[in-house]
Motif scaffolding. Structure first.
Motif, PDB file in Angstrom:
ATOM      1  N   UNK A 142      72.618 -75.901  28.744  1.00  0.00           N
ATOM      2  CA  UNK A 142      72.238 -74.721  27.980  1.00  0.00           C
ATOM      3  C   UNK A 142      71.369 -75.062  26.793  1.00  0.00           C
ATOM      4  N   UNK A 143      71.666 -76.191  26.162  1.00  0.00           N
ATOM      5  CA  UNK A 143      70.889 -76.621  24.998  1.00  0.00           C
ATOM      6  C   UNK A 143      69.445 -76.946  25.382  1.00  0.00           C
ATOM      7  N   UNK A 144      69.281 -77.680  26.476  1.00  0.00           N
ATOM      8  CA  UNK A 144      67.930 -78.010  26.938  1.00  0.00           C
ATOM      9  C   UNK A 144      67.177 -76.742  27.330  1.00  0.00           C
ATOM     10  N   UNK A 145      67.885 -75.804  27.948  1.00  0.00           N
ATOM     11  CA  UNK A 145      67.272 -74.512  28.286  1.00  0.00           C
ATOM     12  C   UNK A 145      66.804 -73.784  27.030  1.00  0.00           C
ATOM     13  N   UNK A 146      67.658 -73.777  26.003  1.00  0.00           N
ATOM     14  CA  UNK A 146      67.297 -73.114  24.739  1.00  0.00           C
ATOM     15  C   UNK A 146      66.065 -73.759  24.105  1.00  0.00           C
ATOM     16  N   UNK A 147      66.006 -75.093  24.146  1.00  0.00           N
ATOM     17  CA  UNK A 147      64.833 -75.792  23.606  1.00  0.00           C
ATOM     18  C   UNK A 147      63.578 -75.369  24.357  1.00  0.00           C
ATOM     19  N   UNK A 148      63.668 -75.341  25.690  1.00  0.00           N
ATOM     20  CA  UNK A 148      62.518 -74.974  26.504  1.00  0.00           C
ATOM     21  C   UNK A 148      62.060 -73.545  26.264  1.00  0.00           C
TER      22      UNK A 148
END
Length: 223
Positions: A142-148
């Motif tokens: 979820x964190x990587x998705x939020x960054x993207x």
């Protein structure tokens, strides 16, 4: 208020680092991921088709114990408010005592895998509420998705809250830093990885308890 938010963000980053450290330790000592279970679900399907019952059992127990940890968290901490998480730091310290116990008893058993999964499930379920965000501290997808998503908005020229991008990026980096520390200790020292994890958890839990107390006192003083 900003000072309180800064202290809370430090607590979150420390919890991220702890999760990264523990997950790396599980991979190094047991060959298992315990901080998230997307990969384990895929491995479950492969083991089922291949008829690898021993591997199947360990995957089932790891996933089930992570689920139990989140259930316990949801039962005792159903609210997003920080006030309902007054003893979050104490729980992290108790988890750390379990790490210390397994560091002393040995960490090559199915029970060790079950405890790690339960502990990280409990930690992840006991989310932290930060500036309107619900932050779970053991899972990175979820964190990587939020960054993207935030980067995509920025590339499109849309307004982006810069603090969110920085916050998500720091969450990712601290998880990786925790994993690097575990890998470094395993490769270049003779330290007991779980004893170190236990000490880290006790220290982080203590700091989180201190931070919560200060935030609560500040909020009550403003009422």
């Amino acid at each position: 208020m900003e000072q309180n938010e800064e202290k809370l963000s430090i607590s979150i980053f420390c919890l991220r680092a702890l999760a990264g450290y523990v997950n790396a330790t599980a991979i190094l000592e047991l060959g298992r991921v315990v901080s998230a279970h997307t990969g384990n679900s895929t491995k479950f399907a492969l083991a089922l088709v291949e008829g690898d019952m021993q591997n199947l059992l360990s995957i089932i127990m790891a996933t089930a114990c992570f689920l139990v940890g989140t259930i316990v968290s949801g039962f005792f901490y159903p609210s997003n408010e920080l006030k309902s998480h007054r003893n979050y730091g104490n729980v992290i310290m108790l988890i750390g005592l379990g790490y210390l116990l397994f560091g002393w008893l040995g960490s090559d058993t199915l029970y060790f895998l079950m405890y790690l999964s339960f502990a990280l499930g409990l930690q992840n379920g006991m989310h932290v509420y930060y500036k309107g965000l619900i932050v779970r501290t053991t899972i990175l997808s979820g964190t990587i998705t939020d960054i993207g998503v935030e980067m995509g908005k920025k590339l499109r020229g849309l307004p982006v809250e810069e603090w969110k991008l920085k916050f998500f990026t720091c969450n990712f980096l601290f998880f990786v830093i925790g994993a690097i520390i575990a890998a470094f200790l395993a490769r270049y020292t003779n330290f007991n990885l779980m004893l170190v994890a236990g000490l880290l958890a006790v220290c982080i839990g203590s700091y989180f308890t201190y931070t919560q107390k200060e935030i609560m006192e500040t909020e009550e003083g403003l009422l």
